[in-house]
Write an enzyme that holds these catalytic residues in place. Structure first.
Site, PDB file in Angstrom:
ATOM      1  N   CYS A 111       0.825  -1.213   0.000  1.00  0.00           N
ATOM      2  CA  CYS A 111       0.000   0.000   0.000  1.00  0.00           C
ATOM      3  C   CYS A 111       0.859   1.263   0.000  1.00  0.00           C
ATOM      4  O   CYS A 111       1.565   1.506  -0.969  1.00  0.00           O
ATOM      5  CB  CYS A 111      -1.007  -0.039   1.145  1.00  0.00           C
TER       6      CYS A 111
ATOM      7  N   HIS B  32      -4.033  -4.883  -0.098  1.00  0.00           N
ATOM      8  CA  HIS B  32      -3.593  -5.442   1.182  1.00  0.00           C
ATOM      9  C   HIS B  32      -3.708  -6.967   1.148  1.00  0.00           C
ATOM     10  O   HIS B  32      -4.799  -7.494   1.361  1.00  0.00           O
ATOM     11  CB  HIS B  32      -4.446  -4.881   2.322  1.00  0.00           C
TER      12      HIS B  32
ATOM     13  N   GLU C 138      -2.788  -9.006   3.326  1.00  0.00           N
ATOM     14  CA  GLU C 138      -3.151  -9.494   4.666  1.00  0.00           C
ATOM     15  C   GLU C 138      -4.648  -9.361   4.948  1.00  0.00           C
ATOM     16  O   GLU C 138      -5.137  -9.881   5.941  1.00  0.00           O
ATOM     17  CB  GLU C 138      -2.316  -8.763   5.726  1.00  0.00           C
TER      18      GLU C 138
END
Lengths: 257, 218
Positions: free
Chosen positions: B86, B196, B198
């Site tokens: 990001c 992202h 994650e």
């Protein structure tokens, strides 16, 4: 093809337990927010919203632990709302693993709080939650007002002006709940949602009133919502997330399947 | 032991990325040690490095410069796999127009630009900013980090500024949001994602798993 419209199940939690009931078949502990969140994540939910309704300040440590436990097992975005009043509250929740926080009453009490929060942590994690009620009489131009305390306390704030101001101050997303529709299962207030969505540049999550899958699709198609939030239709197993997405896809809405 | 350092320069929630890496490490059945730290020595001792970032670029760059994170990343990039996420990816570029213009690290060629308004899709409908949610990523080049990730999988994005790369052969993935948007970049042993991983459930975890097993070669 492009960005998918999101479906967000909402968990209301009190002292670390899911309340208002969740009735899944074959779930070991329907009151355990970690297990419920994980279940939704596996079922294809696009995000999880965790609404903390714990009344006392002392019990909030439980909430932080719950958020930490959910974030350790759920790898989709997690929004935590309820009782977020200070920059320290936000920091605590983000450090526990929340990706966004929802600010509601604290914004009404002190609008500058939203500006400070967005400046400190970035707009991407600041969701301003608003509870709006229609205040115009029949035949009058539509008008909605912001209420607090579950729709009991009027604030005198015009809903449309308020959301514009909140976005101006740095809100990255609006969670819009119609207090007229909340709990009614007759569908979103589509006029409210559309007016808000057109008034701001940021995504709007429609909330309040979902009773069936058609309502979810209407929220996007007619209410111009970027995401739809629902609790009871998923909690009581009336519909699965997958059924909701399949229905939305059949209406031409782009979803993550 | 697979040692992963997540560079902590005080910007935002690093818990998610650390937890996700620990999770895939457990799944791989190998011992994975995730350290969230600003310490140059600990980062130098790691087998692989994650360079995250959220929030406004000016604040991020201020902390990056104050803690000398640029040099740490540059050192790491020479010798080991690095994953930038990001704003971490945006910080690698030369310049960002966010916050009235901020100079970035300049490790990759290109600028970071605002999505602009009005932003419209192909059907002429207005698109919201930030670009928030699950969008499809088209893999424009083969890369070890795409292993077992189906082409056009949806990843979770949240950003108002996007990378405009002037070195297009470094682009490994794109998405569409009013325009073609760089989703991932790769250069030797660095891989950068605008989304992202994650927070991108199965496909995101697959990408992180690939990162844990990546030798930095393409």
């Amino acid at each position: 093809m492009g960005l998918a419209k999101r479906i967000i199940p909402c968990l209301d939690c009190d002292k670390g337990r899911v309340v208002k009931g969740v009735k899944f078949v074959d779930i070991r502990d329907a009151g355990d927010p970690v297990e419920v969140a994980k279940r939704y994540c596996d079922a294809g939910a696009d995000e999880i919203t965790f609404l903390d309704i714990t009344a006392s300040h002392e019990d909030r440590n439980t909430t932080v632990e719950t958020v930490r436990a959910i974030a350790g097992q759920v790898f989709i975005p997690l929004t935590v709302g309820g009782g977020i009043r200070t920059l320290e509250d936000i920091r605590t929740m983000l450090n526990a693993g929340a990706d966004k926080v929802g600010i509601n009453t604290a914004a009404v009490n002190n609008p500058e709080f939203v500006r400070e929060a967005a400046a400190r942590f970035g707009s991407q994690c600041i969701v301003v939650a608003v509870d709006a009620k229609q205040v115009s009489a029949e035949g009058e131009p539509l008008k909605w007002e912001i209420f607090t305390h579950g729709g009991r306390n009027p604030t005198g704030l015009d809903a449309i002006e308020w959301v514009k101001r909140m976005v101006d101050y740095g809100a990255g997303e609006i969670l819009l709940t119609s207090m007229d529709r909340d709990g009614t299962k007759i569908g979103f207030d589509l006029a409210l949602n559309k007016t808000v969505s057109q008034a701001v540049q940021v995504p709007v999550i429609a909330s309040g009133g979902v009773g069936n899958l058609q309502h979810l699709a209407e929220g996007v198609l007619d209410g111009e919502a970027d995401a739809v939030l629902a609790a009871s239709i998923f909690h009581f197993g009336e519909y699965t997330i997958k059924e909701a997405k399949q229905h939305m896809a059949s209406r031409g809405i782009e979803v993550r399947l | 032991m697979n040692k992963v350092a997540v560079i902590d320069y005080g910007m935002g929630n690093l818990h998610s990325v650390a937890k996700a890496v620990e999770h895939v490490g457990r799944e791989l059945g190998e011992e994975t040690e995730v350290t969230v730290t600003p310490d140059a020595n600990l980062i130098a001792a790691a087998d692989r490095v994650i360079f995250p970032g959220v929030g406004a670029i000016r604040d991020c760059m201020a902390e990056i410069n104050r803690l000398n994170v640029g040099q740490i990343v540059e050192e790491a990039m020479k010798t080991k796999p690095v994953l930038a996420i990001c704003v971490g990816m945006q910080a690698l570029m030369q310049h960002s127009e966010e916050n009235d213009g901020v100079d970035c690290l300049g490790f990759m060629q290109g600028k970071v630009r605002f999505f602009g308004e009005p932003l419209l899709n192909n059907e002429g409908q207005r698109l919201k900013v930030p670009h928030m949610g699950w969008n499809e990523v088209s893999q424009t080049q083969k890369h070890p980090l795409w292993k077992n990730v189906p082409d056009n999988s949806r990843f979770y994005f949240v950003h108002s500024y996007y990378v405009e790369s002037t070195d297009t052969k470094k682009i490994t993935g794109v998405t569409a949001y009013g325009k073609e948007v760089v989703a991932t970049l790769a250069d030797d042993n660095i891989f950068a994602t605008q989304f992202h991983p994650e927070k991108s459930q199965t496909v995101g975890l697959t990408l992180l798993r690939n990162f844990l097993q990546w030798d930095g070669q393409t």
